[in-house]
Design an enzyme around this catalytic site. Structure first.
Site, PDB file in Angstrom:
ATOM      1  N   ASP A  63      -2.180  -2.616   0.172  1.00  0.00           N
ATOM      2  CA  ASP A  63      -2.644  -3.998   0.355  1.00  0.00           C
ATOM      3  C   ASP A  63      -1.536  -5.055   0.378  1.00  0.00           C
ATOM      4  OD1 ASP A  63      -5.247  -3.145   0.565  1.00  0.00           O
ATOM      5  OD2 ASP A  63      -5.824  -3.671  -1.471  1.00  0.00           O
ATOM      6  N   ASP A  97      -7.070  -3.451   2.837  1.00  0.00           N
ATOM      7  CA  ASP A  97      -8.382  -4.046   2.631  1.00  0.00           C
ATOM      8  C   ASP A  97      -8.816  -4.598   3.983  1.00  0.00           C
ATOM      9  OD1 ASP A  97      -9.822  -4.021   0.280  1.00  0.00           O
ATOM     10  OD2 ASP A  97      -9.370  -6.078  -0.277  1.00  0.00           O
ATOM     11  N   HIS A 138     -12.195  -6.168   5.436  1.00  0.00           N
ATOM     12  CA  HIS A 138     -13.588  -6.537   5.192  1.00  0.00           C
ATOM     13  C   HIS A 138     -14.272  -7.195   6.391  1.00  0.00           C
ATOM     14  CE1 HIS A 138     -13.049  -5.565   1.040  1.00  0.00           C
ATOM     15  NE2 HIS A 138     -12.238  -6.575   0.787  1.00  0.00           N
ATOM     16  N   SER A 181     -18.467  -8.434  -1.797  1.00  0.00           N
ATOM     17  CA  SER A 181     -17.578  -8.825  -2.896  1.00  0.00           C
ATOM     18  C   SER A 181     -17.222 -10.308  -2.852  1.00  0.00           C
ATOM     19  CB  SER A 181     -16.299  -7.991  -2.869  1.00  0.00           C
ATOM     20  OG  SER A 181     -15.481  -8.366  -1.760  1.00  0.00           O
ATOM     21  N   HIS A 187     -11.529 -12.753   1.655  1.00  0.00           N
ATOM     22  CA  HIS A 187     -10.139 -12.294   1.822  1.00  0.00           C
ATOM     23  C   HIS A 187     -10.099 -11.083   2.741  1.00  0.00           C
ATOM     24  CE1 HIS A 187     -11.747  -9.835  -1.486  1.00  0.00           C
ATOM     25  NE2 HIS A 187     -10.928  -8.886  -1.049  1.00  0.00           N
ATOM     26  N   LYS A 200     -10.058   0.226   3.902  1.00  0.00           N
ATOM     27  CA  LYS A 200     -11.111   0.322   2.885  1.00  0.00           C
ATOM     28  C   LYS A 200     -11.888  -0.991   2.850  1.00  0.00           C
ATOM     29  CE  LYS A 200      -7.828  -0.838  -0.816  1.00  0.00           C
ATOM     30  NZ  LYS A 200      -8.224  -2.192  -1.174  1.00  0.00           N
ATOM     31  N   GLU A 208     -17.890  -2.035  -2.445  1.00  0.00           N
ATOM     32  CA  GLU A 208     -16.611  -2.547  -2.948  1.00  0.00           C
ATOM     33  C   GLU A 208     -15.694  -1.357  -3.178  1.00  0.00           C
ATOM     34  OE1 GLU A 208     -14.423  -4.707  -3.098  1.00  0.00           O
ATOM     35  OE2 GLU A 208     -14.837  -6.037  -4.774  1.00  0.00           O
ATOM     36  N   ALA A 240      -2.892  -5.336  -5.950  1.00  0.00           N
ATOM     37  CA  ALA A 240      -2.384  -5.882  -7.189  1.00  0.00           C
ATOM     38  C   ALA A 240      -2.435  -4.795  -8.273  1.00  0.00           C
ATOM     39  CB  ALA A 240      -3.252  -7.073  -7.612  1.00  0.00           C
ATOM     40  N   CYS A 292      -6.287  -2.642  -7.096  1.00  0.00           N
ATOM     41  CA  CYS A 292      -6.159  -1.608  -6.058  1.00  0.00           C
ATOM     42  C   CYS A 292      -4.979  -0.674  -6.296  1.00  0.00           C
ATOM     43  CB  CYS A 292      -6.083  -2.260  -4.686  1.00  0.00           C
ATOM     44  SG  CYS A 292      -7.604  -3.178  -4.309  1.00  0.00           S
TER      45      CYS A 292
END
Length: 195
Positions: A10, A61, A63, A69, A80, A106, A113, A146, A150
């Protein structure tokens, strides 16, 4: 460094300078590039040849705009890493090392989530674990954002899958410094090598 790979979790703009910007993010990106340079030093040739000898796998990530989420949908995070936006892009300094088949998305299902890179899939619908096994990797180095979320979830799943996990402490960013230190301590107790 035979039988080893780097997993970058990420390192995306929303976690670096966007809606969920994390502490130490810019430094973590630059330290990750330094680590890659050290591993590939003295290896002439094109980037793709270097990646054949030291695989670099990216977790992203990725989305939909209405992901569950997000706060607007009742989740805990601001929007995000929406697919197709700058916030969801890998940092430009890392893009030369990112191959499509070695990038695992993901959080693509709006109802699910996902923190761990193990839950992502690449363009061939392969998981991170499957590809690492195909590459005969035993040791996995981890950088990313972070620490508390993740990065930790990915490290723990790598460990459960039988890999030797080396978390590069200079190459990670975090939401909260105290939470970061606590997560590092607990991961070390679990058997993850903090380097």
């Amino acid at each position: 460094m035979n039988n080893s790979a780097l997993v970058v979790v990420d390192m995306l703009y929303d976690f670096i300078d966007g809606s969920l910007a994390c502490q130490n993010a810019d430094k973590a990106v630059q330290e990750t590039i330094r680590f890659i340079d050290r591993q590939t030093k003295g290896q002439g040739g094109e980037d793709h040849e270097i990646l054949d000898t030291f695989p670099i796998l990216f977790i992203r990530d990725h989305h939909p705009a209405d992901h569950s989420s997000f706060k607007e949908q009742g989740g805990i995070w601001p929007p995000h890493c929406v697919a197709g936006t700058r916030g969801g892009d890998i940092h430009e300094d890392l893009v030369p090392y990112a191959k499509e088949e070695m990038t695992f998305d993901k959080g693509c299902d709006r109802n699910v989530e996902q923190y761990s890179g193990f839950e992502g899939v690449n363009c061939a619908e392969q998981s991170l674990g499957e590809v690492l096994e195909l590459l005969d990797c035993t040791d996995v180095f981890v950088a990313g954002i972070a620490t508390e979320y993740c990065v930790r979830n990915t490290c723990e799943d790598l460990l459960k899958a039988g890999f030797n996990v080396h978390l590069l402490k200079d190459c990670i960013a975090y939401v909260d410094y105290d939470g970061h230190l606590k997560a590092l301590q607990e991961m070390a107790q679990e058997g993850i090598s903090i380097e």
